[in-house]
Design a protein around this motif. Structure first.
Motif, PDB file in Angstrom:
ATOM      1  N   ARG C 190       0.923  -1.164  -0.117  1.00 32.29           N
ATOM      2  CA  ARG C 190      -0.178   0.172   0.153  1.00 32.29           C
ATOM      3  C   ARG C 190       0.790   1.243  -0.023  1.00 32.29           C
ATOM      4  NH1 ARG C 190      -3.704   1.923   4.853  1.00 32.29           N
ATOM      5  NH2 ARG C 190      -1.646   2.834   5.186  1.00 32.29           N
ATOM      6  N   VAL C 191       0.673   2.285  -0.929  1.00 29.27           N
ATOM      7  CA  VAL C 191       1.432   3.141  -1.060  1.00 29.27           C
ATOM      8  C   VAL C 191       0.915   4.573  -0.712  1.00 29.27           C
ATOM      9  CG1 VAL C 191       3.001   2.206  -2.766  1.00 29.27           C
ATOM     10  CG2 VAL C 191       0.923   3.430  -3.531  1.00 29.27           C
ATOM     11  N   LYS C 192      -0.475   4.429  -0.744  1.00 33.85           N
ATOM     12  CA  LYS C 192      -1.516   5.575  -0.031  1.00 33.85           C
ATOM     13  C   LYS C 192      -2.573   4.920   0.428  1.00 33.85           C
ATOM     14  CE  LYS C 192      -3.360   9.864  -1.702  1.00 33.85           C
ATOM     15  NZ  LYS C 192      -3.739  10.696  -3.033  1.00 33.85           N
ATOM     16  N   ALA C 193      -2.923   5.450   1.638  1.00 35.23           N
ATOM     17  CA  ALA C 193      -3.995   4.976   2.625  1.00 35.23           C
ATOM     18  C   ALA C 193      -5.145   5.251   1.889  1.00 35.23           C
ATOM     19  CB  ALA C 193      -3.903   5.506   4.009  1.00 35.23           C
ATOM     20  N   GLY C 194      -6.342   4.552   1.987  1.00 34.84           N
ATOM     21  CA  GLY C 194      -7.676   5.034   1.784  1.00 34.84           C
ATOM     22  C   GLY C 194      -8.129   6.236   2.635  1.00 34.84           C
ATOM     23  N   ILE C 195      -9.069   6.957   2.332  1.00 32.43           N
ATOM     24  CA  ILE C 195      -9.285   8.110   3.153  1.00 32.43           C
ATOM     25  C   ILE C 195     -10.874   8.283   3.136  1.00 32.43           C
ATOM     26  CG2 ILE C 195      -9.365  10.552   3.219  1.00 32.43           C
ATOM     27  CD1 ILE C 195      -6.630  10.572   1.828  1.00 32.43           C
ATOM     28  N   LEU C 196     -11.502   8.632   4.266  1.00 28.26           N
ATOM     29  CA  LEU C 196     -13.005   8.699   4.418  1.00 28.26           C
ATOM     30  C   LEU C 196     -13.286   9.892   5.174  1.00 28.26           C
ATOM     31  CD1 LEU C 196     -14.244   5.237   5.355  1.00 28.26           C
ATOM     32  CD2 LEU C 196     -15.031   6.588   3.600  1.00 28.26           C
ATOM     33  N   THR C 197     -14.078  10.793   4.521  1.00 22.74           N
ATOM     34  CA  THR C 197     -14.545  12.050   5.008  1.00 22.74           C
ATOM     35  C   THR C 197     -16.110  11.841   5.274  1.00 22.74           C
ATOM     36  OG1 THR C 197     -12.915  13.536   4.398  1.00 22.74           O
ATOM     37  CG2 THR C 197     -15.048  14.662   4.938  1.00 22.74           C
ATOM     38  N   VAL C 198     -16.791  11.992   6.286  1.00 24.63           N
ATOM     39  CA  VAL C 198     -18.137  11.671   6.404  1.00 24.63           C
ATOM     40  C   VAL C 198     -18.783  12.930   7.098  1.00 24.63           C
ATOM     41  CG1 VAL C 198     -19.632  10.152   7.553  1.00 24.63           C
ATOM     42  CG2 VAL C 198     -17.469   9.194   6.748  1.00 24.63           C
ATOM     43  N   PHE C 199     -20.041  13.184   6.542  1.00 18.29           N
ATOM     44  CA  PHE C 199     -21.102  14.085   7.057  1.00 18.29           C
ATOM     45  C   PHE C 199     -22.101  13.121   7.566  1.00 18.29           C
ATOM     46  CE2 PHE C 199     -18.733  17.166   4.420  1.00 18.29           C
ATOM     47  CZ  PHE C 199     -18.530  18.088   5.091  1.00 18.29           C
ATOM     48  N   LEU C 200     -22.617  13.327   8.763  1.00 14.13           N
ATOM     49  CA  LEU C 200     -23.833  12.772   9.152  1.00 14.13           C
ATOM     50  C   LEU C 200     -24.886  13.866   9.610  1.00 14.13           C
ATOM     51  CD1 LEU C 200     -25.789  10.297   9.979  1.00 14.13           C
ATOM     52  CD2 LEU C 200     -24.577  10.366  12.444  1.00 14.13           C
ATOM     53  N   ASN C 201     -25.914  13.848   8.585  1.00 10.46           N
ATOM     54  CA  ASN C 201     -26.857  15.067   8.818  1.00 10.46           C
ATOM     55  C   ASN C 201     -26.412  16.370   8.691  1.00 10.46           C
ATOM     56  OD1 ASN C 201     -29.010  13.002   9.341  1.00 10.46           O
ATOM     57  ND2 ASN C 201     -28.536  12.856  11.442  1.00 10.46           N
ATOM     58  N   GLY C 202     -25.444  16.509   7.708  1.00 11.08           N
ATOM     59  CA  GLY C 202     -24.668  17.781   7.814  1.00 11.08           C
ATOM     60  C   GLY C 202     -23.834  18.213   8.500  1.00 11.08           C
ATOM     61  N   VAL C 203     -23.510  17.235   9.385  1.00  8.03           N
ATOM     62  CA  VAL C 203     -22.388  17.531  10.547  1.00  8.03           C
ATOM     63  C   VAL C 203     -21.040  16.703  10.044  1.00  8.03           C
ATOM     64  CG1 VAL C 203     -21.855  17.243  12.918  1.00  8.03           C
ATOM     65  CG2 VAL C 203     -23.985  18.053  12.332  1.00  8.03           C
ATOM     66  N   LEU C 204     -19.882  17.355  10.170  1.00  5.82           N
ATOM     67  CA  LEU C 204     -18.747  16.626   9.903  1.00  5.82           C
ATOM     68  C   LEU C 204     -18.391  15.728  10.974  1.00  5.82           C
ATOM     69  CD1 LEU C 204     -16.250  16.253   7.787  1.00  5.82           C
ATOM     70  CD2 LEU C 204     -15.133  18.227   9.355  1.00  5.82           C
ATOM     71  N   ILE C 205     -18.222  14.359  10.566  1.00  4.29           N
ATOM     72  CA  ILE C 205     -18.076  13.505  11.891  1.00  4.29           C
ATOM     73  C   ILE C 205     -16.693  12.603  11.600  1.00  4.29           C
ATOM     74  CG2 ILE C 205     -20.514  13.134  12.752  1.00  4.29           C
ATOM     75  CD1 ILE C 205     -20.452  10.461  11.111  1.00  4.29           C
ATOM     76  N   GLN C 206     -16.455  12.474  10.330  1.00  6.54           N
ATOM     77  CA  GLN C 206     -15.040  11.819   9.973  1.00  6.54           C
ATOM     78  C   GLN C 206     -14.263  12.847   8.815  1.00  6.54           C
ATOM     79  OE1 GLN C 206     -13.638   9.160  11.290  1.00  6.54           O
ATOM     80  NE2 GLN C 206     -15.543   8.100  12.283  1.00  6.54           N
ATOM     81  N   ASP C 207     -12.896  13.285   9.464  1.00  5.90           N
ATOM     82  CA  ASP C 207     -12.448  14.376   8.817  1.00  5.90           C
ATOM     83  C   ASP C 207     -11.216  13.970   8.217  1.00  5.90           C
ATOM     84  OD1 ASP C 207     -11.569  16.799   7.867  1.00  5.90           O
ATOM     85  OD2 ASP C 207     -11.384  17.915  10.039  1.00  5.90           O
ATOM     86  N   HIS C 208     -11.353  13.427   6.926  1.00  7.79           N
ATOM     87  CA  HIS C 208     -10.323  12.994   6.298  1.00  7.79           C
ATOM     88  C   HIS C 208      -9.471  12.118   6.999  1.00  7.79           C
ATOM     89  CE1 HIS C 208      -7.892  14.015   2.463  1.00  7.79           C
ATOM     90  NE2 HIS C 208      -6.714  13.705   3.154  1.00  7.79           N
ATOM     91  N   PHE C 209     -10.091  10.927   7.251  1.00  3.45           N
ATOM     92  CA  PHE C 209      -9.378   9.838   8.161  1.00  3.45           C
ATOM     93  C   PHE C 209      -8.625   9.181   7.201  1.00  3.45           C
ATOM     94  CE2 PHE C 209      -9.592   5.428   9.866  1.00  3.45           C
ATOM     95  CZ  PHE C 209      -8.603   5.747  11.108  1.00  3.45           C
ATOM     96  N   GLU C 210      -7.533   8.690   7.509  1.00  6.05           N
ATOM     97  CA  GLU C 210      -6.691   7.628   6.635  1.00  6.05           C
ATOM     98  C   GLU C 210      -6.937   6.267   7.323  1.00  6.05           C
ATOM     99  OE1 GLU C 210      -2.676   8.719   6.283  1.00  6.05           O
ATOM    100  OE2 GLU C 210      -3.075  10.984   5.695  1.00  6.05           O
ATOM    101  N   LEU C 211      -7.571   5.516   6.286  1.00  8.23           N
ATOM    102  CA  LEU C 211      -7.807   4.238   6.717  1.00  8.23           C
ATOM    103  C   LEU C 211      -6.619   3.267   7.050  1.00  8.23           C
ATOM    104  CD1 LEU C 211     -10.449   3.410   3.923  1.00  8.23           C
ATOM    105  CD2 LEU C 211     -10.830   3.420   6.483  1.00  8.23           C
TER     106      LEU C 211
END
Lengths: 252, 252, 252, 252
Positions: C190-211
């Motif tokens: 793996r040379v680059k981690a997967g990334i997740l940014t998540v809004f729940l009901n318009g609220v940022l709850i995961q902010d560019h999290f590197e898997l």
């Protein structure tokens, strides 16, 4: 039978007094049928809440200042929630508006309580009363049978809804209601029935229903003369858990 | 004057035939006034579009299959846009539903064209007709004066709206309309007026208005007997640029 | 400690190769820093559904044609409801998209089941997996405690949400998620981690999290090389009753 | 070229310092990878406005108390409209928040003015600045060409949007923006770039863009050290007519 008589009489009267009589010379230019005055008032729609600028706001999530307890006139004890809704506080009694109203257009949103799994009339029972006397029923009828003139959207004990248009348990429902107050003459006789038109979630469920009289749990509707009265939200006294939000009306 | 006569007569009839007569013994138990049958049909609300499950969808962004050109019955030439709306194609004529309808509840959204800066009746003029005869007006009256019985929300040439509740130019407006078809007897006489109740952006602007007859640009409304008829959307022929989306109705 | 090292190195590289070098003469006219090509593609927003015109629609209330059963590739047995939602059909297994995806923006709405009053991980548990491997958790945590890296909005067993922003039981919630697929080199590292940014009901709850790697119920995340993979919706197998609606994605 | 170098270095660092080392014995029970503390804070979503309970409300239709004029610190002269929006008052200057902010999630809705038919950068030009320095552009690019790094949704003079996702002239658009402030060391060197992720109408148009420096109309971005700063809304000074509503942020 009644209806036919009614309509024929009405037609006669209309023809005599209202329609363009045959004596009138029909105009041949379009300007003749234009009316330029008076100008209707302008109403702006709030883009964030959808509330019209001429509305009386009864509850917008902040406080219950427009309301009092029906029992003793004290400040309502119902619960205001962090999401801008409020919830019936069981056994604290109905809440009524401080102001009295006549004919109005009312908007109100409500939800039933997912934790209330009672049956029949005890599953998230509440209701909104006009002039303190005429109830549009609130009830969770998802998988919950009851008498149809007592189900959600009924004019309680007077008329069932045209259809059952409530959303699943726990989702927010909207009522948009046109209420015309009954009229009474000087001797106290009702000369015009009150009228209710109700949309539930955008679906027409009461279509210009002429009220038979006041809402009665036992016995027949009554037609004792009265003037303006408050909006009431009901505490049915059985852990209903019903929630409300976004309540406003416009005087008609 | 007319109204008073009307009401007294109606009251008399109502009293005779409808109210609980004094001979009836009033019940003393709540069960006596419960009605359990028939059960109202269930209507589900689509969570994505808000459309009730028993609606006839006239336009949902995909195609104009429910419509034809009024001129020659051909496929409508109006423009379908990428955002799921459609726009009047100037000089291609009105579009009419293939199906005829009687009394209905109709939902329709429309917007005026920001590029249309004409005045009076030429600024984004369109309209929706019931049974092909009775028009609820669409017009951009933002900073644009016209006769009030021809402004947005009027029953054209019959009744101005209670208030002016349209949104600013370019924003989407919603109409929610209850239409009851007029009734005619065998000899062709109108025995019951058609009725329109109209909400514009959630604001009541026509309150159970009894139609005087058909919409006429010149002269008085007519009351020639007719049966069901189509919904018509108007091409006013002056580069109106009016857009539509999300059109459905429920038969009443 | 790690972060500081990472950032300093990154900065060095950036400075060398990307920034405006000091040798460049800074322009003194505004036109010098204008870029006119290429033009970004146009995307229209559907006014009725909010769906962008370049989206892949995975579920819009009509059918499950975009999906198959994970178990055997057959047509999904989950329930389509009259309100345009669908519900997990217990014990029929996960459903997976027929198409495989890399990096995407995904929109999805879900609701927990008011009738599900189980506790911990059994109260309306489901989840959405990216590339079949990386799960954003769905769970009813209203009055229901669980481990925070397994609660609603967590990257399951990797990262809790920044806040708990789910709505009350029975209301619809929306996820808007940016997923960037991990990258692997030819030797499978793996040379680059997967990334997740998540809004729940318009609220940022995961902010560019590197898997950290794949979602594992037992043990550590894994980083075995893989290519595109399906979106999966989970049948957790315990009468979750979770509902879904309005699912679409855009390829990034 | 740059990217490859960057990623390999990052990977090396990550592998050394962050991943589960091979010395660790992988757990064989699910409980081993559960984390129970600390609990994320609860955030309620206002059902009427969609505003999260932990938001700082910058404008909700009532007043401009959160703002001051950039020019002289006086009360803003922008216009508050009856529909709960406000409009740039030409030539009165930018407005800035009284409070300074670092990293935030910001929600803001805006509309272009249908009466503004100027071209290029003069058709409804405004913008929102983070920390007073970093601009996300607002412009009406419907049938209006300009340089792509100055079009709607661009990081002005730094990066064009991924797609053009604005709505037609006169309709409301929504921005949902994640801003991470740049970081500077004690000697004033930037050690971490600021970052912007932007959704326009629910469509991802800036995807974790690393800011090159401050927004400059002429010349290159600058990276002078600074601390927290205000949100600024721009008066572009050319009768832009841009409207705003529903502005709030959450501190990250």
């Amino acid at each position: 039978m009644r209806k036919q008589i009614f309509l024929i009489i009405a037609l006669t009267v209309t023809t005599i007094s209202c329609g363009p009589s045959q004596q009138k010379v029909e105009p041949t230019n379009p300007e003749a049928t234009e009316v330029w005055q008076p100008k209707p008032a302008k109403v702006a729609i709030n883009g964030q809440t959808g509330i019209p600028s001429d509305a009386v706001i009864l509850f917008n999530g902040t406080n219950l200042n427009a309301w009092k307890s029906k029992n003793d006139g004290s400040a309502p004890k119902w619960t205001i929630n962090k999401d801008g809704s409020m919830t019936v506080k069981d056994k604290t009694g109905d809440i009524v508006t401080k102001e009295d109203f006549g004919s109005v257009q009312l908007h109100l949103e409500w939800r039933s309580d997912p934790n209330n799994t009672q049956t029949n009339q005890n599953r998230s029972n509440s209701g909104v009363f006009f002039q303190g006397l005429y109830e549009v029923q609130i009830l969770n009828n998802n998988d919950n049978d009851t008498y149809v003139n007592g189900m959600v959207g009924s004019i309680y004990k007077q008329n069932p809804p045209l259809v059952m248009a409530a959303k699943p348990t726990g989702e927010w429902n909207s009522y948009d209601i046109i209420f015309h107050a009954p009229e009474f003459d000087n001797s106290g006789d009702r000369v015009k029935a009150g009228i209710l038109t109700v949309f539930l979630n955008g679906v027409l469920i009461q279509d210009h229903f002429e009220l038979l009289g006041s809402t009665e749990y036992i016995g027949y509707p009554k037609n004792k003369a009265h003037g303006d009265g408050p909006i009431i939200l009901q505490d049915h006294g059985d852990m209903s858990g019903v929630g409300f939000r976004n309540i406003w009306l416009r005087k008609l």
